[in-house]
Design a protein around this motif. Structure first.
Motif, PDB file in Angstrom:
ATOM      1  N   SER A  21       0.826  -1.212   0.000  1.00  0.00           N
ATOM      2  CA  SER A  21       0.000   0.000   0.000  1.00  0.00           C
ATOM      3  C   SER A  21       0.858   1.259   0.000  1.00  0.00           C
ATOM      4  CB  SER A  21      -0.954   0.011   1.195  1.00  0.00           C
ATOM      5  OG  SER A  21      -0.247   0.084   2.421  1.00  0.00           O
ATOM      6  N   SER A  22       1.987   1.216   0.710  1.00  0.00           N
ATOM      7  CA  SER A  22       2.885   2.374   0.739  1.00  0.00           C
ATOM      8  C   SER A  22       3.516   2.613  -0.625  1.00  0.00           C
ATOM      9  CB  SER A  22       3.979   2.143   1.789  1.00  0.00           C
ATOM     10  OG  SER A  22       4.890   3.226   1.811  1.00  0.00           O
ATOM     11  N   ALA A  25       0.812   4.099  -2.890  1.00  0.00           N
ATOM     12  CA  ALA A  25       0.516   5.490  -2.534  1.00  0.00           C
ATOM     13  C   ALA A  25       1.607   6.437  -3.037  1.00  0.00           C
ATOM     14  CB  ALA A  25       0.356   5.621  -1.023  1.00  0.00           C
ATOM     15  N   THR A 222      -8.283  -4.088  -5.034  1.00  0.00           N
ATOM     16  CA  THR A 222      -8.733  -3.836  -3.659  1.00  0.00           C
ATOM     17  C   THR A 222      -9.968  -4.670  -3.337  1.00  0.00           C
ATOM     18  OG1 THR A 222     -10.070  -1.913  -4.326  1.00  0.00           O
ATOM     19  CG2 THR A 222      -7.798  -1.503  -3.715  1.00  0.00           C
ATOM     20  N   PHE A 253      -5.783  -0.241   2.154  1.00  0.00           N
ATOM     21  CA  PHE A 253      -5.927   0.394   0.849  1.00  0.00           C
ATOM     22  C   PHE A 253      -7.111   1.360   0.837  1.00  0.00           C
ATOM     23  CE2 PHE A 253      -4.048  -3.801   0.519  1.00  0.00           C
ATOM     24  CZ  PHE A 253      -2.858  -3.519  -0.129  1.00  0.00           C
ATOM     25  N   TYR A 254      -7.385   1.938   1.991  1.00  0.00           N
ATOM     26  CA  TYR A 254      -8.543   2.817   2.168  1.00  0.00           C
ATOM     27  C   TYR A 254      -8.470   4.047   1.281  1.00  0.00           C
ATOM     28  CZ  TYR A 254      -5.437   5.945   4.724  1.00  0.00           C
ATOM     29  OH  TYR A 254      -4.412   6.796   5.044  1.00  0.00           O
ATOM     30  N   PHE A 255      -7.266   4.454   0.870  1.00  0.00           N
ATOM     31  CA  PHE A 255      -7.083   5.702   0.133  1.00  0.00           C
ATOM     32  C   PHE A 255      -7.418   5.565  -1.350  1.00  0.00           C
ATOM     33  CE2 PHE A 255      -3.114   3.353   0.404  1.00  0.00           C
ATOM     34  CZ  PHE A 255      -2.685   3.309  -0.909  1.00  0.00           C
ATOM     35  N   TRP A 269      -1.036  11.006  -2.044  1.00  0.00           N
ATOM     36  CA  TRP A 269      -1.622   9.812  -1.455  1.00  0.00           C
ATOM     37  C   TRP A 269      -0.707   9.278  -0.375  1.00  0.00           C
ATOM     38  CZ3 TRP A 269      -2.694  11.579  -6.118  1.00  0.00           C
ATOM     39  CH2 TRP A 269      -4.016  11.489  -6.566  1.00  0.00           C
ATOM     40  N   PRO A 270      -1.229   8.713   0.692  1.00  0.00           N
ATOM     41  CA  PRO A 270      -2.660   8.486   0.949  1.00  0.00           C
ATOM     42  C   PRO A 270      -3.379   9.779   1.332  1.00  0.00           C
ATOM     43  CG  PRO A 270      -1.386   7.791   2.829  1.00  0.00           C
ATOM     44  CD  PRO A 270      -0.401   8.206   1.780  1.00  0.00           C
TER      45      PRO A 270
END
Length: 270
Positions: A21-22, A25, A222, A253-255, A269-270
């Protein structure tokens, strides 16, 4: 309330989810900020997005195997066998859940994934290969520029393109006698003064839409990681596990909001 204990598997899945996820983003942020005058950000974006998506796909495959094999891991060879073939990984990760691999209203999703897959497999070495061999080789930025030109034609309004051209022409007229530009565009063509003022503005506008296309490419993943995580969690409950085995995968992965106006406004992002 007693704090629940977590297993080693939980921690490993959590760490991999944080990592992928990082990477995604930071890749989206770099893609949004890149332009012809700051082209190093394109390379950052391609590296981070291709690696982040590859790892997310492999995470989905591992979760799916855990879910269907009583939490038994798939083995290193099963995952390494995919190598860096992002296009194949993408299709395989989604096929287990019957999720479409292309977006119905945005054909460039497939082109973006293919571009990143080629970058992951080979063209990320193109600059070094060209220097080492003395040959011109593949120009990654020229290939990306071809995609951006399609994005501009499809998504940047002609009126806005005309505005950029007008401002660039005025700047060129005012500075032409005393200034010159020693630079090249993303395709390797020499830039004039007008290009220097027009292209960064055009790339900034196109970047909004390029990021939106990437979000559409990521949205099915996602969905898949959420389904795979839920299935693996169900398998762990069936095994009457005394510790938490599977994190809540979508929270990492909310972003990646699939909201076009939100994405077009966002720059980081995020």
């Amino acid at each position: 309330m007693k704090t629940p204990k977590v297993s080693q598997l939980f921690l490993q899945l959590q760490q991999e989810a944080y990592l992928s996820s990082s990477l995604i983003a930071s890749g989206l942020t770099e893609l949004r900020r890149a332009h012809v005058g700051d082209r190093g950000r394109y390379y950052n974006a391609f590296f981070h997005l291709s690696i982040g998506m590859e790892r997310l796909c492999k995470l989905i495959l591992i979760l799916n195997h855990l879910a269907t094999n009583h939490l038994k891991p798939p083995g290193i060879a099963a995952i390494k066998g995919f190598s860096h073939d992002l296009s194949n990984l993408y299709r395989t990760a989604l096929s287990a859940y019957g999720i479409a691999t292309t977006h119905p209203t945005e054909p460039l999703v497939a082109s973006f994934i293919d571009f990143l897959s080629t970058f992951a497999k080979s063209t990320r070495y193109s600059n070094l290969d060209a220097l080492a061999s003395g040959n011109s080789g593949v120009d990654v930025l020229a290939e990306w520029n071809s995609l951006i030109e399609v994005v501009v034609a499809a998504h940047v309004r002609p009126r806005k393109q005309k505005k950029f051209e007008t401002i660039a022409a005025l700047a060129e007229s005012a500075l032409a006698e005393n200034s010159f530009v020693l630079a090249h565009d993303l395709s390797g063509r020499p830039m004039g003064l007008g290009d220097w003022f027009r292209l960064p503005a055009l790339h900034d506008e196109a970047a909004k839409h390029a990021v939106w296309i990437m979000i559409q490419a990521l949205e099915p993943l996602t969905d898949a990681v959420g389904r795979a995580g839920a299935a693996a969690e169900s398998a762990s409950r069936a095994n009457s596990a005394s510790q938490l085995q599977i994190p809540d995968m979508p929270e990492f992965f909310y972003f990646l909001y699939p909201d076009r106006q939100y994405v077009l406004r966002k720059k980081r992002w995020p």
